[in-house]
Design a protein around this motif. Sequence first.
Motif, PDB file in Angstrom:
ATOM      1  N   SER A  68       4.795   1.545   2.969  1.00 12.36           N
ATOM      2  CA  SER A  68       3.936   0.381   2.734  1.00 12.36           C
ATOM      3  C   SER A  68       4.364  -0.791   3.613  1.00 12.36           C
ATOM      4  O   SER A  68       3.530  -1.535   4.123  1.00 12.36           O
ATOM      5  N   HIS A  69       5.651  -0.928   3.807  1.00 12.58           N
ATOM      6  CA  HIS A  69       6.171  -2.012   4.650  1.00 12.58           C
ATOM      7  C   HIS A  69       5.987  -1.691   6.138  1.00 12.58           C
ATOM      8  O   HIS A  69       5.553  -2.547   6.915  1.00 12.58           O
ATOM      9  N   ILE A  70       6.281  -0.467   6.508  1.00 11.66           N
ATOM     10  CA  ILE A  70       6.185  -0.048   7.906  1.00 11.66           C
ATOM     11  C   ILE A  70       4.748  -0.183   8.414  1.00 11.66           C
ATOM     12  O   ILE A  70       4.519  -0.567   9.558  1.00 11.66           O
ATOM     13  N   LEU A  71       3.779   0.118   7.537  1.00  6.45           N
ATOM     14  CA  LEU A  71       2.367   0.122   7.943  1.00  6.45           C
ATOM     15  C   LEU A  71       1.603  -1.115   7.462  1.00  6.45           C
ATOM     16  O   LEU A  71       0.373  -1.139   7.494  1.00  6.45           O
ATOM     17  N   LYS A  72       2.315  -2.160   7.064  1.00  4.93           N
ATOM     18  CA  LYS A  72       1.670  -3.313   6.433  1.00  4.93           C
ATOM     19  C   LYS A  72       0.625  -4.019   7.299  1.00  4.93           C
ATOM     20  O   LYS A  72      -0.270  -4.661   6.781  1.00  4.93           O
ATOM     21  N   ASP A  73       0.731  -3.905   8.603  1.00  2.61           N
ATOM     22  CA  ASP A  73      -0.218  -4.588   9.485  1.00  2.61           C
ATOM     23  C   ASP A  73      -1.422  -3.729   9.874  1.00  2.61           C
ATOM     24  O   ASP A  73      -2.281  -4.180  10.621  1.00  2.61           O
ATOM     25  N   LYS A  74      -1.483  -2.527   9.364  1.00  2.00           N
ATOM     26  CA  LYS A  74      -2.598  -1.624   9.685  1.00  2.00           C
ATOM     27  C   LYS A  74      -3.763  -1.891   8.742  1.00  2.00           C
ATOM     28  O   LYS A  74      -3.587  -2.034   7.538  1.00  2.00           O
ATOM     29  N   MET A  75      -4.960  -1.925   9.290  1.00  2.00           N
ATOM     30  CA  MET A  75      -6.154  -2.233   8.497  1.00  2.00           C
ATOM     31  C   MET A  75      -6.616  -1.066   7.621  1.00  2.00           C
ATOM     32  O   MET A  75      -7.255  -1.264   6.608  1.00  2.00           O
ATOM     33  N   ASN A  76      -6.318   0.158   8.014  1.00  5.48           N
ATOM     34  CA  ASN A  76      -6.818   1.328   7.290  1.00  5.48           C
ATOM     35  C   ASN A  76      -5.826   1.871   6.263  1.00  5.48           C
ATOM     36  O   ASN A  76      -5.929   3.018   5.840  1.00  5.48           O
ATOM     37  N   VAL A  77      -4.885   1.048   5.834  1.00  7.14           N
ATOM     38  CA  VAL A  77      -3.845   1.495   4.910  1.00  7.14           C
ATOM     39  C   VAL A  77      -4.055   0.870   3.524  1.00  7.14           C
ATOM     40  O   VAL A  77      -4.281  -0.331   3.408  1.00  7.14           O
ATOM     41  N   LEU A  78      -3.985   1.722   2.506  1.00 12.43           N
ATOM     42  CA  LEU A  78      -4.041   1.269   1.123  1.00 12.43           C
ATOM     43  C   LEU A  78      -2.669   1.535   0.508  1.00 12.43           C
ATOM     44  O   LEU A  78      -2.224   2.684   0.427  1.00 12.43           O
TER      45      LEU A  78
END
Length: 161
Positions: A68-78
């Motif tokens: 969740s932290h690693i991908l926090k800036d991705k728009m397609n992540v829930l």
Amino acid sequence: MKLVITMSRRFGTGASVIANELSERLGIPVYDKAYIEQKIDDHMYESEAEAIRKLAEKPCIILGRCASHILKDKMNVLNIFVCASKEDRIQRIMDLESLTYEQAKEKVETTDEERSAYYYEHTGNTWGDINDYHMILDTSELGVDNCANILMQYFERLEYI
């Protein structure tokens, strides 16, 4: 569906059951600690973060590993956090692993402490902080079996699927 789901969880909540049910229904893979560590051991990636970023290039579900932290800036992540009452978690671990109450309680407490320390060490943030997640599911209140249905309805409503 281009959605990447990260699922952080307290130990014994049934989150892996939810992830596997979603995986089946959505037709996307679930990646956990063992899978990600294998990719690093095979020297496919230098770090877990690199492996997670690469896995997240395609729809998937990632359990834990600070995804969740690693991908926090991705728009397609829930980002989802799964919790449950301590007593429910202890009971679930007693049933799953044939442990006594005290053994299960110790395992729940130790695993939670380890996950919290791991998250803090790698992110500098507090594990389970509600501000880091889009959705929190309490399996004590909602039931493990209902959580996948709730998420599927959510995905359908937002036309993710």
